[in-house]
Design a protein around this motif. Structure first.
Motif, PDB file in Angstrom:
ATOM      1  N   ASP A  54       0.800  -1.158  -0.058  1.00 39.53           N
ATOM      2  CA  ASP A  54      -0.034   0.125  -0.052  1.00 39.53           C
ATOM      3  C   ASP A  54       0.791   1.255  -0.202  1.00 39.53           C
ATOM      4  OD1 ASP A  54      -2.384  -1.341   0.041  1.00 39.53           O
ATOM      5  OD2 ASP A  54      -2.534  -1.358   2.240  1.00 39.53           O
ATOM      6  N   GLY A  55       0.129   2.257  -0.883  1.00 42.23           N
ATOM      7  CA  GLY A  55       1.280   3.521  -0.956  1.00 42.23           C
ATOM      8  C   GLY A  55       2.452   3.342  -1.693  1.00 42.23           C
ATOM      9  N   TYR A  56       2.798   2.447  -2.371  1.00 41.13           N
ATOM     10  CA  TYR A  56       3.863   2.337  -3.422  1.00 41.13           C
ATOM     11  C   TYR A  56       3.251   2.242  -4.960  1.00 41.13           C
ATOM     12  CZ  TYR A  56       6.973   1.425   0.434  1.00 41.13           C
ATOM     13  OH  TYR A  56       7.805   1.697   1.503  1.00 41.13           O
ATOM     14  N   ASN A  57       3.831   3.063  -5.550  1.00 44.78           N
ATOM     15  CA  ASN A  57       3.506   3.284  -7.002  1.00 44.78           C
ATOM     16  C   ASN A  57       4.783   2.987  -7.743  1.00 44.78           C
ATOM     17  OD1 ASN A  57       0.640   3.665  -6.914  1.00 44.78           O
ATOM     18  ND2 ASN A  57       1.493   5.484  -5.805  1.00 44.78           N
ATOM     19  N   VAL A  58       4.769   2.247  -9.130  1.00 43.53           N
ATOM     20  CA  VAL A  58       5.719   2.218  -9.706  1.00 43.53           C
ATOM     21  C   VAL A  58       6.190   3.564 -10.613  1.00 43.53           C
ATOM     22  CG1 VAL A  58       4.422   1.697 -11.982  1.00 43.53           C
ATOM     23  CG2 VAL A  58       6.934   0.717 -11.753  1.00 43.53           C
ATOM     24  N   VAL A  59       7.435   3.933 -10.535  1.00 44.07           N
ATOM     25  CA  VAL A  59       8.058   5.097 -11.310  1.00 44.07           C
ATOM     26  C   VAL A  59       8.809   5.001 -12.510  1.00 44.07           C
ATOM     27  CG1 VAL A  59       7.459   6.455  -9.168  1.00 44.07           C
ATOM     28  CG2 VAL A  59       9.577   5.347  -9.484  1.00 44.07           C
ATOM     29  N   ARG A 138       1.726  -3.884 -18.044  1.00 43.40           N
ATOM     30  CA  ARG A 138       2.116  -4.135 -16.475  1.00 43.40           C
ATOM     31  C   ARG A 138       2.336  -2.718 -16.110  1.00 43.40           C
ATOM     32  NH1 ARG A 138       6.918  -6.207 -17.152  1.00 43.40           N
ATOM     33  NH2 ARG A 138       8.240  -4.504 -16.257  1.00 43.40           N
ATOM     34  N   LEU A 139       2.979  -1.736 -16.663  1.00 41.04           N
ATOM     35  CA  LEU A 139       3.564  -0.189 -16.383  1.00 41.04           C
ATOM     36  C   LEU A 139       2.530   0.559 -16.997  1.00 41.04           C
ATOM     37  CD1 LEU A 139       7.166  -0.925 -17.139  1.00 41.04           C
ATOM     38  CD2 LEU A 139       6.191  -1.172 -14.684  1.00 41.04           C
ATOM     39  N   ASP A 140       1.354   0.486 -17.160  1.00 41.95           N
ATOM     40  CA  ASP A 140       0.380   1.536 -17.879  1.00 41.95           C
ATOM     41  C   ASP A 140       0.434   2.782 -17.158  1.00 41.95           C
ATOM     42  OD1 ASP A 140      -1.057   0.344 -15.601  1.00 41.95           O
ATOM     43  OD2 ASP A 140      -2.915   0.099 -16.894  1.00 41.95           O
ATOM     44  N   LYS A 462       8.068   3.784  -5.584  1.00 43.93           N
ATOM     45  CA  LYS A 462       8.313   4.850  -4.710  1.00 43.93           C
ATOM     46  C   LYS A 462       6.941   5.031  -3.804  1.00 43.93           C
ATOM     47  CE  LYS A 462      10.900   8.382  -5.102  1.00 43.93           C
ATOM     48  NZ  LYS A 462      11.502   9.625  -5.686  1.00 43.93           N
ATOM     49  N   ASN A 463       7.227   5.553  -2.433  1.00 43.19           N
ATOM     50  CA  ASN A 463       6.006   5.872  -1.592  1.00 43.19           C
ATOM     51  C   ASN A 463       6.363   7.161  -1.203  1.00 43.19           C
ATOM     52  OD1 ASN A 463       4.328   6.296   0.688  1.00 43.19           O
ATOM     53  ND2 ASN A 463       4.189   4.058   1.180  1.00 43.19           N
ATOM     54  N   ALA A 464       5.354   8.186  -1.727  1.00 44.95           N
ATOM     55  CA  ALA A 464       5.370   9.633  -1.512  1.00 44.95           C
ATOM     56  C   ALA A 464       5.010   9.912  -0.093  1.00 44.95           C
ATOM     57  CB  ALA A 464       4.555  10.129  -2.488  1.00 44.95           C
ATOM     58  N   ASN A 465       4.537   8.985   0.761  1.00 44.45           N
ATOM     59  CA  ASN A 465       4.259   9.523   1.804  1.00 44.45           C
ATOM     60  C   ASN A 465       5.065   8.820   3.047  1.00 44.45           C
ATOM     61  OD1 ASN A 465       1.625  10.415   1.249  1.00 44.45           O
ATOM     62  ND2 ASN A 465       0.838   8.327   1.012  1.00 44.45           N
ATOM     63  N   THR A 470      11.935   3.626  -1.502  1.00 47.75           N
ATOM     64  CA  THR A 470      11.941   3.182  -2.751  1.00 47.75           C
ATOM     65  C   THR A 470      12.093   1.422  -2.681  1.00 47.75           C
ATOM     66  OG1 THR A 470      13.362   4.917  -3.807  1.00 47.75           O
ATOM     67  CG2 THR A 470      13.313   2.925  -4.915  1.00 47.75           C
ATOM     68  N   LEU A 471      11.183   0.812  -3.423  1.00 49.82           N
ATOM     69  CA  LEU A 471      11.546  -0.691  -3.471  1.00 49.82           C
ATOM     70  C   LEU A 471      11.696  -0.969  -4.866  1.00 49.82           C
ATOM     71  CD1 LEU A 471       7.814  -1.411  -1.308  1.00 49.82           C
ATOM     72  CD2 LEU A 471      10.538  -1.357  -0.420  1.00 49.82           C
ATOM     73  N   VAL A 472      12.239  -2.149  -5.040  1.00 49.47           N
ATOM     74  CA  VAL A 472      12.514  -2.839  -6.542  1.00 49.47           C
ATOM     75  C   VAL A 472      12.038  -4.258  -6.391  1.00 49.47           C
ATOM     76  CG1 VAL A 472      14.343  -3.364  -8.243  1.00 49.47           C
ATOM     77  CG2 VAL A 472      14.557  -1.402  -6.294  1.00 49.47           C
ATOM     78  N   LYS A 473      11.428  -4.499  -7.533  1.00 48.68           N
ATOM     79  CA  LYS A 473      10.918  -5.914  -8.004  1.00 48.68           C
ATOM     80  C   LYS A 473      11.712  -6.458  -9.046  1.00 48.68           C
ATOM     81  CE  LYS A 473       6.681  -7.424  -8.198  1.00 48.68           C
ATOM     82  NZ  LYS A 473       5.311  -7.832  -8.835  1.00 48.68           N
TER      83      LYS A 473
END
Length: 514
Positions: A54-59, A138-140, A462-465, A470-473
């Motif tokens: 939750d809170g993380y969006n692909v950048v 996947r990255l729409d 990334k989670n702006a809050n 930063t997370l990576v998959k």
């Protein structure tokens, strides 16, 4: 030359009795193995990927992809197989099945000549196109289709024609779903007018063709020169030669070579191949019992020529022609139907000759020896370093120009060492110097590590809050996969890792001198 005796003497009963074909089979599940010429299929459905916390969006995302399925790299396996067949026909030593082989070789050669040796096949065009389409889905959220706000995608290739073609068909497919900048070679993609050509500014041989590039010629890469010098020395070492000798001298090789050939040729002709063919590379093809390629591709010398000097060579040539069949399916269909090369080779034979091909790649470009200190894969460090630099720039908003993805197109010689350097599933186990690599004692397979269009993708979230944490998959051949075992996953997830954690656990791999 003195051999590395621990290797040469380490042939056990397990090596002679067979090779498992359970780890790499054809798409049809028929047990045939194609080594690194296996065609590509995505290894996981898009709908089954783990959702981001939750809170993380692909950048941002990046990809390293091998070129798609191609024709034979040069006239060799087809040419030599035909030479052997023609002599057998002249001597009246073909079997009923063998009579069928010559005309099929002619079809294979005609298709390669029409397409262009070394260039992508229709399947090879379809593979990157499919990967691009699924990447867009996947990255729409970042790969948008807004004509007023085109996104920047950076593209690099090795500069080789088949890598350029792969980039072309990838980006051509991506354009169906994504509006991107296509006329700025300094930062973003420069649209190609010819599939096999690319703007020179998009070529990066030091990271995407490093197995044949001298880093000392560039100040940026000169710091890695010692890694490349060590690799060059290893390729010429007695230790590697001894491993190759041990592989080639396994009794089962001669047994299965004869088994394969005696379905096509009479026993007398196979005896002739075994005992009477010239081993002189300067032999006269018109007067001696001599088989060698007599066609050179641009840049090739006589050192690049292939030879048949015994029955094992003849079987190997046939196998290496056989394995391009699936990748040239469309070309065969255009001639009126499939070539049906399987009638000449059994699954068991394909598994064994695939093993031999895999073994050479394993030792020279993959995990290799357990006491080798990474000599075969440290040459991928410049590429890995750039991948981490890209992630940091995306995470910290320090990109010179905001791009949502960087896609790179290279070769099997980059995918294999990169996978080994990352220590990911399938490329974690090096071989004990005293025990020869086999399919029974090691999971490494060319057909799964580096099939055509093999790819490694890293998505950045990334989670702006949370201060931009930063997370990576990672996806390997479009399957979610973990980083190396010493990396700790982000709490509550299976496949997400913090960027800081990845930098910690790959600190050795990112170091120039270790």
């Amino acid at each position: 030359m003195t051999r590395y005796t621990l290797i040469a003497s380490a042939i056990t009963v397990a090596l002679v009795t067979g090779c498992s074909s359970t780890h790499q089979s054809s798409a049809a599940g028929d047990g045939y193995q194609y080594s690194s010429k296996a065609t590509y299929s995505a290894q996981q459905e898009l709908s089954s990927y783990e959702a981001a916390p939750d809170g993380y969006n692909v950048v941002y995302s990046q990809l390293v992809e091998r070129h798609g399925a191609r024709a034979l790299s040069s006239p060799k396996y087809d040419v030599l197989s035909k030479q052997v067949w023609e002599l057998a026909k002249e001597r009246g030593q073909l079997t009923t099945l063998g009579e069928k082989l010559g005309p099929i070789i002619d079809k294979v050669t005609a298709a390669n000549e029409k397409l262009g040796y070394g260039l992508l096949t229709k399947v090879g065009e379809e593979e990157p196109a499919g990967i691009a389409s699924r990447m867009a889905q996947r990255l729409d959220s970042i790969m948008t289709n807004d004509a007023n706000n085109p996104v920047c995608i950076q593209v690099q290739t090795s500069g080789k024609e088949r890598a350029n073609q792969t980039a072309h068909y990838f980006m051509q497919s991506l354009a169906n779903d994504v509006t991107y900048v296509s006329n700025d070679a300094t930062q973003c993609y420069q649209e190609q007018t010819q599939p096999n050509k690319i703007d020179k500014q998009l070529v990066n041989k030091f990271e995407l063709y490093f197995h044949k590039t001298d880093p000392a010629k560039s100040p940026k890469y000169q710091q890695y020169a010692a890694n490349f010098e060590a690799y060059d020395s290893f390729k010429d070492s007695e230790k590697l030669e001894a491993a190759f000798d041990a592989i080639s001298e396994l009794p089962k090789t001669k047994l299965l070579a004869r088994q394969m050939l005696e379905r096509i040729y009479t026993k007398e002709f196979v005896d002739f191949l075994e005992n009477e063919v010239s081993d002189d590379k300067k032999c006269d093809m018109s007067t001696d019992n001599c088989f060698k390629t007599n066609t050179r591709m641009p840049g090739e010398t006589e050192d690049d020529w292939k030879y048949v000097q015994n029955e094992v060579d003849a079987a190997s040539m046939l196998y290496n022609m056989f394995i391009i069949g699936p990748g040239m399916l469309r070309e065969a269909e255009a001639q009126g139907g499939e070539w049906n090369l399987k009638q000449f080779i059994t699954p068991e034979e394909s598994a064994w000759f695939s093993y031999q091909s895999d073994a050479e790649d394993f030792y020279e470009k993959g995990p290799s020896f357990s006491d080798g200190q990474g000599v075969t894969y440290n040459i991928a460090k410049p590429l890995l370093k750039d991948m981490f630099n890209e992630m940091n720039a995306a995470a910290n908003n320090t990109q010179s120009i905001k791009h949502v993805a960087k896609v790179r197109f290279a070769h099997a010689e980059q995918i294999m060492p990169l996978a080994a350097l990352l220590h990911v599933e399938g490329s974690t186990q090096a071989a004990d110097p005293a025990v020869l690599y086999t399919q029974e004692n090691n999971e490494w397979r060319g057909g799964s590590v580096t099939p055509y269009s093999a790819n490694i993708q890293w998505d950045v979230y990334k989670n702006a809050n949370k201060g931009g944490e930063t997370l990576v998959k990672m996806l390997y051949n479009e399957k979610e996969i973990g980083f190396k075992d010493s990396c700790k996953v982000f709490p509550g997830t299976k496949y997400f890792y913090s960027l800081n954690e990845l930098e910690r656990c790959y600190s050795k791999e990112l170091s120039v001198n270790e």
